[in-house]
Design an enzyme around this catalytic site. Sequence first.
Site, short mmCIF file in Angstrom:
data_model
loop_
_atom_site.label_atom_id
_atom_site.label_comp_id
_atom_site.label_asym_id
_atom_site.label_seq_id
_atom_site.Cartn_x
_atom_site.Cartn_y
_atom_site.Cartn_z
N ASP A 102 -11.22 0.69 13.03
CA ASP A 102 -11.10 0.49 14.48
C ASP A 102 -12.41 0.87 15.18
O ASP A 102 -13.24 1.60 14.63
CB ASP A 102 -9.95 1.33 15.05
N1 URA Z 1 -5.99 3.15 10.25
C1 URA Z 1 -6.15 3.06 11.59
O1 URA Z 1 -5.21 3.21 12.35
N2 URA Z 1 -7.39 2.80 12.04
C2 URA Z 1 -8.47 2.66 11.26
O2 URA Z 1 -9.57 2.43 11.74
C3 URA Z 1 -8.28 2.76 9.86
C4 URA Z 1 -7.03 3.00 9.38
#
Ligand code: URA
Length: 230
Positions: A102
């Site tokens: 993310d």
């Molecule tokens: N899980 C998430 O919620 N976000 C990420 O960036 C990676 C794994």
Amino acid sequence: MRVDRFLSNLPRFNRQQVRLLLVGRRVRIDGQTITDPHAPVREFSRVEVDGDVLQAGRPARYFMLHKPPGCVSATRDPQHRTVLDLLDEPDKDDLHIAGRLDFNTTGLMLITNDGSWSRRLTQPQTKLPKVYYVETEQPLTAEYAPTFAKGLYFGFEDLTTQPAQLTLLGPKSARLSIVEGRYHQVKRMFGHFNNKVLRLHRESMGPLVLDSDLEPGCYRALGPEEICLV
Ligand code: URA
């Protein structure tokens, strides 16, 4: 050129043999099994029959990057800096990300042009653990670890997550190991307890661990001994 033409132009196969190779799922292009005779073979496609390389394709490239926060895990974005913008490499259109993170998640990001390698890393069937350091808004309780180990039902995908291991490190921090990479998986797992993830950092993917001296935004090429671990 179509794959059936590409193969039957080679002295070793006639048309009937090519048909059988395709039906028998013995042909791979860029690491993917091909059965469609119309599938294209391009100048830089890697073509294999029974694992024998008939056309080598582009040299494979593999990088480890320390993703900083505020950066998109995409090859292109109209608004924000992407992880590929951090790479000073030629032919970046050829590269892809093995396992997105993310916008504000930090940590290990693997980037390659080798599709079968990245599939091995990310497919849930391979069961390679992805390890995250997590900080949460609310304190973590003893219920979390057994709930994550049992798996959580994700209604949108209609699936139950595979067993995950949680190790508590402090009242609001933990290390979580998961073998999948579902959309926002870690945040949704903590969301089950209405607990917001404030910090998320990927430490490792399978045997590949983020170098402790690789600063956020920096990257390096992986060595052959690291590539073959996956
Ligand atoms: N899980 C998430 O919620 N976000 C990420 O960036 C990676 C794994």
